[in-house]
Design an enzyme around this catalytic site. Sequence first.
Site, mmCIF file in Angstrom:
data_model
loop_
_atom_site.group_PDB
_atom_site.id
_atom_site.type_symbol
_atom_site.label_atom_id
_atom_site.label_comp_id
_atom_site.label_asym_id
_atom_site.label_seq_id
_atom_site.Cartn_x
_atom_site.Cartn_y
_atom_site.Cartn_z
ATOM 1 N N GLU A 39 46.265 35.969 40.338
ATOM 2 C CA GLU A 39 44.889 36.359 39.991
ATOM 3 C C GLU A 39 44.570 36.025 38.545
ATOM 4 O OE1 GLU A 39 44.341 40.465 41.240
ATOM 5 O OE2 GLU A 39 43.849 39.778 43.260
ATOM 6 N N GLU A 44 46.574 37.549 49.873
ATOM 7 C CA GLU A 44 46.359 38.998 49.789
ATOM 8 C C GLU A 44 45.066 39.351 50.489
ATOM 9 O OE1 GLU A 44 46.524 41.059 46.015
ATOM 10 O OE2 GLU A 44 48.060 39.671 45.275
HETATM 11 C C1 BG6 Z 1 45.578 42.430 43.476
HETATM 12 C C2 BG6 Z 1 46.945 42.269 42.910
HETATM 13 O O1 BG6 Z 1 44.737 42.653 42.397
HETATM 14 O O2 BG6 Z 1 45.276 43.513 44.287
HETATM 15 C C3 BG6 Z 1 47.985 43.240 43.416
HETATM 16 O O3 BG6 Z 1 47.415 40.955 42.973
HETATM 17 C C4 BG6 Z 1 47.327 44.582 43.667
HETATM 18 O O4 BG6 Z 1 49.024 43.288 42.495
HETATM 19 C C5 BG6 Z 1 46.269 44.407 44.744
HETATM 20 O O5 BG6 Z 1 48.221 45.586 44.005
HETATM 21 C C6 BG6 Z 1 45.565 45.688 45.168
HETATM 22 O O6 BG6 Z 1 45.115 46.378 44.049
HETATM 23 P P1 BG6 Z 1 45.504 47.903 43.821
HETATM 24 O O7 BG6 Z 1 44.923 48.244 42.517
HETATM 25 O O8 BG6 Z 1 44.900 48.625 44.959
HETATM 26 O O9 BG6 Z 1 46.982 47.966 43.828
#
Ligand code: BG6
Length: 482
Positions: free
Chosen positions: A181, A379
């Site tokens: 990211e 993701e």
């Molecule tokens: C992304 C990241 O921003 O979202 C992860 O690459 C992160 O590391 C994921 O965990 C979800 O965000 P959060 O804040 O819910 O953990």
Amino acid sequence: MERKNDSVLPSDFLWGGAVAAHQLEGGWDQDNKGLSVADIMTAGANGKAREITDGIVKGKYYPNHEAIDFYHRYKEDIKLFAEMGFKCFRTSIAWTRIFPNGDEEQPNESGLKFYDQLFDECHKYGIEPVITLSHFEMPYHLVKAYGGWRNRKLIDFFVRFAKTVFKRYKDKVSYWMTFNEINNQTAIADWALFTNSGIIPRSDENAEKVMYQAGHYETVASALAVQIGHQINPDFKIGAMIAMVPIYPASSDPRDVFKAERAMQSRYWFSDIQAKGKYPDWLVSYQKNKAFDLDITLEDLDVLKAGTVDYIGLSYYMSFTVKAKKDEPKSYKYEERKELISNPSLPTTDWGWQIDPIGLRYALNWFSDHYDLPLFIVENGLGAYDKVENNQQIHDPYRIAYLKAHIQAMIDAVQEDGVKVIGYTPWGCIDLVSAGTGQMSKRYGFIYVDKDDQGKGSLKRLKKDSFFWYQQVIKSNGSQLD
Ligand code: BG6
């Protein structure tokens, strides 16, 4: 009615799950591992930011120190992933296991050995490791001694790290990504700048300029890593990793529409460089008009040209909406922290993230149109509170509904729009520490981990309903979503 998507996805489609080293491994000081930026962040809460402390402060709770103890339990966890049918597993290599301080000449052999064992364990089940080099876990020493990515020297340290692991794992890993990211920091929020780049802007510096400088050094480091990786193994697929949040105009007012366009340009200049090998024209002009006087050399520009990525890895959770100010400056400068408004047509999660499956289809089309590269959804997922029933079952229909709608949107993009998607790895396939809040209770997993926000629990693993649902999705290659 049961929905069927017959043979839409290629037979080698990479179904799997995604995590990051610091959010699940634990073992923060084991086998010579150094201190990372994640190790000095305390737990926040829903709506409460994590505290960044200067080193470890006694008496404070740091959730990443133990996380879910994957460092000692990875065999058990990989076995569960295999049971779901994973074809791939996305994780990161903790930079601080390999170069504990970041500026050593020689790597730490015990750190390298850990990942040898982890990748071997994946291959035992035919699971392809997909590896991020830098995922919010840079060595804290590089922050203290060099000022983080403000400093050009970081390029050399990162490249040494990349070269070391490319060489070591050249026969065990084919899919890589350079910076997780990388574009999050366009928001110029402290949290993102710190986790991405090890920077908390000082009051005597222009935070926007610092972000552009750090981002430049990172894109150069990324391009160098791509070139070196391809020399080490020409079959490597090395991707960018972009936080994709489509930004919609609040209305059809042309000012809102142009504001949204500028917002998209502002969030995606990183991938413009990583995919096309050059700065977008608007940004050259913007930086010149701002008289930022950045350290960008002609040699750097050649490096960017020669180090374009093989694919775009993307995270997708939500969309944003933006509205033009009454008195927009001529530049239409986008300030993410101040200018977003909520979209009345979308529901939100318990953490206020706007749920928008069509936004994923939009995002895939957008990337495809702009870069004409294969896309890898590395993701996607729903952070939610889960409840363990007396019989140890966890019913999570909300998670299944979220994932189902997003997988359907992906399939529509492939089937209707011809977008090339090579894989899908939902985030936090096993519950882990939230990056944003440090909570355990913001759960994404198919596998429940018994641990709470204060660090208490047996760390026992339990299968949620979504575990069995996802198993079916993979088995049917996406044709059975119900
Ligand atoms: C992304 C990241 O921003 O979202 C992860 O690459 C992160 O590391 C994921 O965990 C979800 O965000 P959060 O804040 O819910 O953990």
